[in-house]
Design an enzyme around this catalytic site. Sequence first.
Site: not given
Length: 435
Positions: A321-323, A411
């Site tokens: 997720e993200c990072g 994502s």
Amino acid sequence: MSGAVQCPALLVAATASGQGKTTVTAALARRYRNAGLRVRVFKCGPDFLDPKILEQASGHAVYQLDLFMVGEDECRRLLFEAANEADILLVEGVMGLFDGDPSSADIAARFGLPVLAVIDASAMAQTFGAIVHGLSEYRDDVHVHAVIANKVAGSRHADMLRESMSKTVQWLGAIERDAVPVVPSRHLGLLMPREIEDIDQRLDDCAEALPASVDTLPPPATFEGGLSHSWFGNELKGVRIAIARDACFAFIYPDNVNLLVELGADLYFFSPLADDRVPECDAIWLPGGYPELHGETLSANHGWQRDLQRHHAQGKPILAECGGMIVCTEELVTVEGTKHPMIGIMPGRAIMQRRLSGLGLQELTLPHAKLRGHSFHYSRLKTNLDPFTHSRNPNGGRDEAVYRHGSLLSSYIHLYFRSDPAVMAEMFSGRFCAP
């Protein structure tokens, strides 16, 4: 549990961001805690950083309240369970009281929470009363119970503010300018408590700066019993999940961890910054955080990278997720142009931006499932992968691409796992299939 319980409660709101509501909420939590009261604190919206300060102040995990991401039934359950074990509940709002959809006002109205308005009065006098009046009259279903004036110049200034108000809203007092220590911040928000050496002293000082009138608790609100989780099975019984958790991978909703435990998973935490080896596991979760602050360390620590690469080659599930997605790419490029090699199990690179690249609630529609969460990032992804789907922003803002690369699902979305426990069980057990 069912039935109803009463507990004093306040939703701490403001006219806009930057008025001091996080500081006041944390100060209230610490003051009540220091007085020996049992305090439970919630945060409206999907923020990760404010809750960490509030957790430090209250001594308990801080959970999200959001009618879209969390859902009304789950918000009701969380409030009811907290009210059963607390002497007072505090809820920090998000942005201005009526901003957003859903807004802090929607939470206050839906659950009967009285509102404490925090208003930065540093550049006003009698207009303060007009603002308070507007907040209290804007919606019939929202009860503005009291107000605190922040950043006040002195006693005469405070008197002018108090005298400008009608009697329908209680004046709780004023906080003088520079009386409250500033909590440092960076591009995504406040620093985390572990990064502030004197955080407990700052919180105690904030608590002492509050007006004495806050020691009188607000009247109790009534909280109805919520849904139980008795329908959960052991969908993840025996599944070993390794979770990255340290100053880099810090954006973890406490309830996401709770849900995995309820589903029967065995959880093992590791620190990529410390070059911990990834524990022997069936699935890996790489949460969001601050890889841009730790690029050199992440790229230099090879043990955990080899473990991730081997895990991915074996076809075992990884949720990034993200990072977490950023570290899976081939390269991280900082705003200064410095390039840090990353794990390389996802083609492409993440490029940091000086301005916000994505912000908003998100809904991810999958076969027989709708996962919800949010995105908040200062980077953009450059990849030749085709997204297997996109999320939807319910407020008409930017959506987010979702990628599937082998066993990696990645994502910019921070998922709220309890929005669909069944599909999260499928993801971590390896039974999840792309549409």
